[in-house]
Design a protein around this motif. Sequence first.
Motif, PDB file in Angstrom:
ATOM      1  N   LEU A  26      -9.190  -8.012  13.753  1.00 57.79           N
ATOM      2  CA  LEU A  26      -8.420  -7.763  12.314  1.00 57.79           C
ATOM      3  C   LEU A  26      -6.930  -7.111  12.548  1.00 57.79           C
ATOM      4  CD1 LEU A  26     -11.409  -6.541  10.115  1.00 57.79           C
ATOM      5  CD2 LEU A  26      -9.931  -8.655   9.618  1.00 57.79           C
ATOM      6  N   ALA A  27      -6.599  -7.073  13.831  1.00 58.41           N
ATOM      7  CA  ALA A  27      -5.368  -6.350  14.082  1.00 58.41           C
ATOM      8  C   ALA A  27      -4.275  -7.203  13.334  1.00 58.41           C
ATOM      9  CB  ALA A  27      -5.145  -6.410  15.680  1.00 58.41           C
ATOM     10  N   GLY A  28      -3.373  -6.460  12.912  1.00 59.89           N
ATOM     11  CA  GLY A  28      -2.222  -7.066  12.337  1.00 59.89           C
ATOM     12  C   GLY A  28      -2.446  -7.258  10.769  1.00 59.89           C
ATOM     13  N   ARG A  29      -3.752  -7.315  10.289  1.00 57.21           N
ATOM     14  CA  ARG A  29      -3.950  -7.816   8.924  1.00 57.21           C
ATOM     15  C   ARG A  29      -3.395  -6.533   7.992  1.00 57.21           C
ATOM     16  NH1 ARG A  29      -5.582 -10.893  11.817  1.00 57.21           N
ATOM     17  NH2 ARG A  29      -7.810 -12.246  11.538  1.00 57.21           N
ATOM     18  N   VAL A  30      -3.388  -6.855   6.833  1.00 61.90           N
ATOM     19  CA  VAL A  30      -2.822  -5.757   5.732  1.00 61.90           C
ATOM     20  C   VAL A  30      -4.183  -5.502   4.929  1.00 61.90           C
ATOM     21  CG1 VAL A  30      -1.381  -5.006   4.026  1.00 61.90           C
ATOM     22  CG2 VAL A  30      -0.461  -6.292   5.839  1.00 61.90           C
ATOM     23  N   ILE A  31      -4.677  -4.384   4.971  1.00 53.23           N
ATOM     24  CA  ILE A  31      -5.872  -3.991   4.030  1.00 53.23           C
ATOM     25  C   ILE A  31      -5.156  -2.988   2.874  1.00 53.23           C
ATOM     26  CG2 ILE A  31      -7.894  -2.885   3.756  1.00 53.23           C
ATOM     27  CD1 ILE A  31      -8.481  -3.788   6.440  1.00 53.23           C
ATOM     28  N   GLN A  32      -5.058  -3.402   1.693  1.00 51.49           N
ATOM     29  CA  GLN A  32      -4.605  -2.554   0.589  1.00 51.49           C
ATOM     30  C   GLN A  32      -5.706  -2.080  -0.275  1.00 51.49           C
ATOM     31  OE1 GLN A  32      -2.076  -5.011  -2.060  1.00 51.49           O
ATOM     32  NE2 GLN A  32      -0.950  -3.362  -2.893  1.00 51.49           N
ATOM     33  N   ASN A  33      -5.924  -0.846  -0.219  1.00 57.17           N
ATOM     34  CA  ASN A  33      -6.761  -0.281  -1.141  1.00 57.17           C
ATOM     35  C   ASN A  33      -5.790   0.111  -2.630  1.00 57.17           C
ATOM     36  OD1 ASN A  33      -9.577   0.378   0.242  1.00 57.17           O
ATOM     37  ND2 ASN A  33      -7.802   1.009   1.848  1.00 57.17           N
ATOM     38  N   ILE A  34      -6.745  -0.116  -3.514  1.00 61.99           N
ATOM     39  CA  ILE A  34      -6.055   0.387  -4.977  1.00 61.99           C
ATOM     40  C   ILE A  34      -7.096   1.216  -5.766  1.00 61.99           C
ATOM     41  CG2 ILE A  34      -4.689  -0.451  -7.074  1.00 61.99           C
ATOM     42  CD1 ILE A  34      -3.988  -2.884  -5.665  1.00 61.99           C
ATOM     43  N   ASN A  35      -6.521   2.284  -6.229  1.00 63.11           N
ATOM     44  CA  ASN A  35      -7.559   3.146  -6.945  1.00 63.11           C
ATOM     45  C   ASN A  35      -6.906   3.909  -7.964  1.00 63.11           C
ATOM     46  OD1 ASN A  35      -6.665   5.262  -5.592  1.00 63.11           O
ATOM     47  ND2 ASN A  35      -8.635   6.447  -5.941  1.00 63.11           N
ATOM     48  N   SER A  36      -7.514   4.955  -8.859  1.00 63.45           N
ATOM     49  CA  SER A  36      -6.592   5.603  -9.767  1.00 63.45           C
ATOM     50  C   SER A  36      -6.433   7.012  -9.720  1.00 63.45           C
ATOM     51  CB  SER A  36      -7.509   5.359 -11.155  1.00 63.45           C
ATOM     52  OG  SER A  36      -8.720   5.861 -10.939  1.00 63.45           O
ATOM     53  N   THR A  37      -6.759   7.811  -8.478  1.00 65.77           N
ATOM     54  CA  THR A  37      -6.507   9.071  -8.296  1.00 65.77           C
ATOM     55  C   THR A  37      -6.222   9.210  -6.809  1.00 65.77           C
ATOM     56  OG1 THR A  37      -7.005  11.246  -8.542  1.00 65.77           O
ATOM     57  CG2 THR A  37      -8.737   9.714  -8.414  1.00 65.77           C
ATOM     58  N   ALA A  38      -5.093  10.074  -6.653  1.00 66.84           N
ATOM     59  CA  ALA A  38      -4.750  10.598  -5.383  1.00 66.84           C
ATOM     60  C   ALA A  38      -5.533  11.576  -4.728  1.00 66.84           C
ATOM     61  CB  ALA A  38      -3.228  10.693  -4.894  1.00 66.84           C
ATOM     62  N   VAL A  39      -5.848  12.264  -5.711  1.00 64.91           N
ATOM     63  CA  VAL A  39      -6.644  13.454  -5.478  1.00 64.91           C
ATOM     64  C   VAL A  39      -7.995  13.710  -6.600  1.00 64.91           C
ATOM     65  CG1 VAL A  39      -4.838  15.037  -4.191  1.00 64.91           C
ATOM     66  CG2 VAL A  39      -5.205  14.809  -6.732  1.00 64.91           C
ATOM     67  N   GLY A  40      -8.985  14.396  -5.688  1.00 61.56           N
ATOM     68  CA  GLY A  40     -10.072  14.888  -6.579  1.00 61.56           C
ATOM     69  C   GLY A  40     -11.352  13.584  -6.645  1.00 61.56           C
ATOM     70  N   GLY A  41     -12.403  13.935  -6.494  1.00 63.35           N
ATOM     71  CA  GLY A  41     -13.441  12.872  -6.453  1.00 63.35           C
ATOM     72  C   GLY A  41     -13.629  12.286  -5.029  1.00 63.35           C
ATOM     73  N   GLY A  42     -14.612  11.365  -5.071  1.00 65.72           N
ATOM     74  CA  GLY A  42     -15.338  10.906  -3.621  1.00 65.72           C
ATOM     75  C   GLY A  42     -14.373  10.062  -3.113  1.00 65.72           C
ATOM     76  N   VAL A  43     -13.802   8.993  -3.925  1.00 60.89           N
ATOM     77  CA  VAL A  43     -12.949   7.767  -3.522  1.00 60.89           C
ATOM     78  C   VAL A  43     -11.976   8.328  -2.650  1.00 60.89           C
ATOM     79  CG1 VAL A  43     -11.751   5.828  -4.393  1.00 60.89           C
ATOM     80  CG2 VAL A  43     -13.802   6.542  -5.522  1.00 60.89           C
ATOM     81  N   ALA A  44     -11.004   9.332  -3.296  1.00 57.10           N
ATOM     82  CA  ALA A  44      -9.685   9.651  -2.820  1.00 57.10           C
ATOM     83  C   ALA A  44      -9.907  10.556  -1.565  1.00 57.10           C
ATOM     84  CB  ALA A  44      -9.141  10.935  -3.861  1.00 57.10           C
ATOM     85  N   GLU A  45     -11.194  11.126  -1.652  1.00 55.48           N
ATOM     86  CA  GLU A  45     -11.861  11.745  -0.189  1.00 55.48           C
ATOM     87  C   GLU A  45     -11.830  10.803   1.018  1.00 55.48           C
ATOM     88  OE1 GLU A  45     -12.650  15.002  -0.407  1.00 55.48           O
ATOM     89  OE2 GLU A  45     -13.254  15.274   1.463  1.00 55.48           O
ATOM     90  N   ILE A  46     -12.514   9.768   0.700  1.00 59.98           N
ATOM     91  CA  ILE A  46     -12.879   8.796   1.808  1.00 59.98           C
ATOM     92  C   ILE A  46     -11.518   7.946   2.184  1.00 59.98           C
ATOM     93  CG2 ILE A  46     -13.914   6.694   2.108  1.00 59.98           C
ATOM     94  CD1 ILE A  46     -16.239   7.729   0.380  1.00 59.98           C
ATOM     95  N   LEU A  47     -10.727   7.435   1.141  1.00 59.47           N
ATOM     96  CA  LEU A  47      -9.196   7.085   1.436  1.00 59.47           C
ATOM     97  C   LEU A  47      -8.568   7.757   2.484  1.00 59.47           C
ATOM     98  CD1 LEU A  47      -8.553   4.980  -1.630  1.00 59.47           C
ATOM     99  CD2 LEU A  47      -9.731   4.144   0.286  1.00 59.47           C
ATOM    100  N   THR A  48      -8.511   9.176   1.956  1.00 61.02           N
ATOM    101  CA  THR A  48      -7.688   9.992   2.924  1.00 61.02           C
ATOM    102  C   THR A  48      -7.912   9.799   4.502  1.00 61.02           C
ATOM    103  OG1 THR A  48      -7.621  11.307   1.003  1.00 61.02           O
ATOM    104  CG2 THR A  48      -6.755  12.577   3.053  1.00 61.02           C
TER     105      THR A  48
END
Length: 406
Positions: A26-48
């Motif tokens: 997958l080298a060179g591919r762009v994976i774009q994550n989109i969510n609704s908070t940069a801090v707080g909660g599990g999703v931000a924790e994992i993406l960081t």
Amino acid sequence: MSHLEDYASIVGPERIDVIRALGARLAGRVIQNINSTAVGGGVAEILTRMTPLLKELGIEARWDVIRGNERFFAVTKAMHNGLHGVPSPFTEDDRQVFRETTKANLDHVQPWGDFVFIHDPQPVALIEVIDRAKHFCAWRCHIDFTDPQPDIWQFLKNYIESYRAAVFSAPAFARPLGIRQILIPPSIDPLADKNKDLPNEVVDEVCARFGLDRCRPIITQISRFDYLKDPVGVIRAYKMVKRHLDCQLVLAGGGATDDPEGQKVLDEVRSEAAGDPDVFVLFLPPGSDIEINALQRASTMILQKSLKEGFGLTVAEALWKAKPVIAGAVGGIPLQITHKFSGILAHSIEGTAFWIKQLLNTPRFASRLGRNGREHVRANFLITRHIRDYLLLFLSLENKGNPIVL
Ligand code: UDP
């Protein structure tokens, strides 16, 4: 910053080799994550934690955060509660706010990844404006979907079915959908500040700072102040125990920028705890990772008395520290805890109180639960397994119908 090779001593070098081999595809591919908070909660924790590791594999990992005003986040919180089965009104006006905010976000969140990975309901409607022939879009659901309110579910489903796939955290969340559903539980990062080994002096220092006595049992729940984490239920369970056994209770957590209810819950918690010097209600600012790590390590046991739970990263974090955990038998928690083997599953305030007493009275049993829990997390819920699963997901989206051979 951690590197992939740093994980070899924790999970074994073979697993790292597999990740590198998949990543090379997958080298060179762009994976774009989109969510609704940069801090707080599990999703931000994992993406960081995950974004830099994907970059190390040569994948261009991006993370964008949608914006919204107070009204939007009040609507999405009501949706969130409704999807968790809590009766919540969802009016035509609310729907309009939701759609308009999605459109307004296009000014700064342009879908441009080869893979667009959209997390949770808040940004789900972006799918309407994405050219689906150009981008592989998957929707990632982190919430407990066992019993969603039907009108909200129907509203959401219309968007979800425009994605190529929906990714859920636990088998119990699968719904009748016209697209592929994939099971990928979340994970924790053993090398993050939140989970790395800490010198005892740091644990001592944090406890001293918060006024905790390390010579007496400490029972802790770390969570955003949210009704679904049942912090008031935790205090009631503690009070039942306290009549018989000495202990301290810590309720520590902060808010998330996409959660407008936090202050109200915190006020209720403070009033339930008032007058008891052994209850510590700690409001933690973002970035309190070392404090959370230290509090978990200082604890005799950890509670996660959730009434609904997508996965419960806090459970995995505590188990990784070999702590006995008593947690609500909801959502993704039973994936992590086998009752009386790798922790305790509780169903009520009374049940929680009963098990707190049991574990305080049987420390050898309690530490066995913690040890088993740690090995279960090592095998299933560390970030390396999660990255492997995501890479396989992206490869399968790109190679529909073709076998993927390393
Ligand atoms: N957390 C944190 N600060 C807080 C409360 C929680 O950093 O004040 C972290 C916690 O350690 C965990 C994550 O946020 O890593 C919460 O994830 P979980 O899946 O337990 O619950 P969610 O908040 O996503 O519902």
